[in-house]
Design a protein around this motif. Structure first.
Motif, PDB file in Angstrom:
ATOM      1  N   SER A 148      18.894  23.958  25.110  1.00 22.85           N
ATOM      2  CA  SER A 148      18.869  24.880  23.966  1.00 22.85           C
ATOM      3  C   SER A 148      17.791  25.941  24.126  1.00 22.85           C
ATOM      4  N   LYS A 163      16.090  18.525  24.727  1.00 21.90           N
ATOM      5  CA  LYS A 163      17.213  17.627  24.445  1.00 21.90           C
ATOM      6  C   LYS A 163      16.735  16.183  24.564  1.00 21.90           C
ATOM      7  N   LEU A 211      18.184  13.303  17.960  1.00 22.61           N
ATOM      8  CA  LEU A 211      19.196  14.346  18.018  1.00 22.61           C
ATOM      9  C   LEU A 211      19.185  14.900  19.438  1.00 22.61           C
ATOM     10  N   LYS A 212      20.354  15.228  19.957  1.00 24.27           N
ATOM     11  CA  LYS A 212      20.466  15.735  21.327  1.00 24.27           C
ATOM     12  C   LYS A 212      20.996  17.172  21.295  1.00 24.27           C
ATOM     13  N   PRO A 213      20.133  18.159  21.114  1.00 25.61           N
ATOM     14  CA  PRO A 213      20.579  19.550  20.996  1.00 25.61           C
ATOM     15  C   PRO A 213      21.223  20.073  22.284  1.00 25.61           C
ATOM     16  N   SER A 214      22.280  20.863  22.118  1.00 30.15           N
ATOM     17  CA  SER A 214      22.953  21.459  23.269  1.00 30.15           C
ATOM     18  C   SER A 214      22.968  22.980  23.220  1.00 30.15           C
ATOM     19  N   SER A 229      24.422  20.304  18.260  1.00 26.90           N
ATOM     20  CA  SER A 229      24.379  19.093  19.064  1.00 26.90           C
ATOM     21  C   SER A 229      25.803  18.669  19.398  1.00 26.90           C
ATOM     22  N   ASP A 232      26.154  14.731  18.890  1.00 25.28           N
ATOM     23  CA  ASP A 232      26.144  14.334  17.477  1.00 25.28           C
ATOM     24  C   ASP A 232      27.206  15.057  16.648  1.00 25.28           C
TER      25      ASP A 232
END
Length: 288
Positions: A148, A163, A211-214, A229, A232
């Motif tokens: 991100s 991430k 949380l796994k931000p993309s 995400s 998620d």
């Protein structure tokens, strides 16, 4: 419901389309609204992308441009220019060899591409003799996995969000880094921010532990950050100080693997989704 309705009206995402692209819930009113998720985000148009973008991982527009969206995919160091009016790739520009390229941003003068290990590639937006003008910025971020990054015109900087980083493990938080863009085109670490996930809940109402931000983008009109995400299947909306405000939950059946998010000059939101198990990678356009 006032805050909830203000969010809907403020974002301008209401559409008469019957196809749902996600659901909105206010964090501050989650107890009141957890059984009232009837308002939906509806897309205005969807584009089936060519095979070159099956693994599309980042998207952006140049300032003022409404037709050409620039994209990267996560295996080749190639920037693709995709025309929305012609519905086809109209140019591609090599800036690196093979890698794991996850995000793209621009300040109108340069493109910035983020590799998952935290390396950032930058090159001029005129895309002339691109390979000979690429700068590679390394060792700016702590060791970790990154997907991100977004440009912040407020202070002409880049924001990068972890991430998966060691310092965030075991805590409901994300680490974000602000990078200054220097006059000579170099980047330098300005500061870092901790994004607290306290009070953020998942679609089933349970507290979010990680949380796994993309992807990341800033809506400059609203002065809010949108953190997508893929894992998620949600978008966490944050204020200018990176404090969570709202969560948008995405339809898991509709979005195979949402990896990119951006706004055009008219504040229309776009979300790109990798092919995964679908026939094509998709690009969703929302009303402004």
């Amino acid at each position: 419901m006032k805050l909830f309705l203000n969010l809907i009206l403020g974002l301008g995402f209401i559409s008469c389309q019957s196809q749902s692209a996600g659901k909105v819930e206010s964090i501050s009113e989650k107890e009141n609204n957890k059984n009232e998720r009837q308002d939906t985000l509806a897309y205005e148009r969807v584009y089936a992308l060519p095979t070159e973008l099956d693994e599309i991982s980042g998207i952006t527009f140049l300032p003022g441009n409404l037709d050409v969206i620039y994209a990267v995919q996560d295996e080749e160091g190639i920037l693709y220019a995709y025309s929305l009016s012609q519905t086809e790739i109209i140019g591609q520009y090599k800036f690196a060899g093979k890698g794991d390229f996850e995000e793209i941003a621009t300040d109108g003068e340069s493109f910035y591409v983020l590799e998952s290990k935290g390396t950032i590639y930058s090159f001029p937006v005129d895309l002339k003799d691109t390979e000979n003008k690429v700068k590679i910025h390394i060792d700016l971020l702590q060791k970790g996995e990154y997907e991100s990054m977004a440009y912040d015109p407020q202070d002409e900087s880049l924001m990068v969000v972890c991430k998966e980083c060691k310092q965030d493990k075991g805590s409901p938080q994300l680490t974000a880094y602000r990078l200054s863009i220097l006059e000579n085109g170099d980047l330098s670490l300005k500061n870092k921010t901790i994004v607290s996930l306290e009070g953020v809940t998942s679609a089933n109402g349970k507290p979010v532990k990680n949380l796994k931000p993309s992807a990341l983008v800033k809506n400059n009109l609203q002065k809010k950050w949108f953190l997508l995400s893929s894992i998620d299947k949600n978008i966490l909306i944050l204020d200018t100080e990176f404090k969570p405000i709202e969560t948008i939950f995405l339809d898991k059946n509709q979005f195979q693997q949402p990896e990119g998010i951006t706004f055009d000059a008219q504040q229309k939101m776009y979300i790109s989704s990798e092919k995964n198990n679908a026939e094509n990678a998709m690009l969703f356009q929302f009303k402004n």
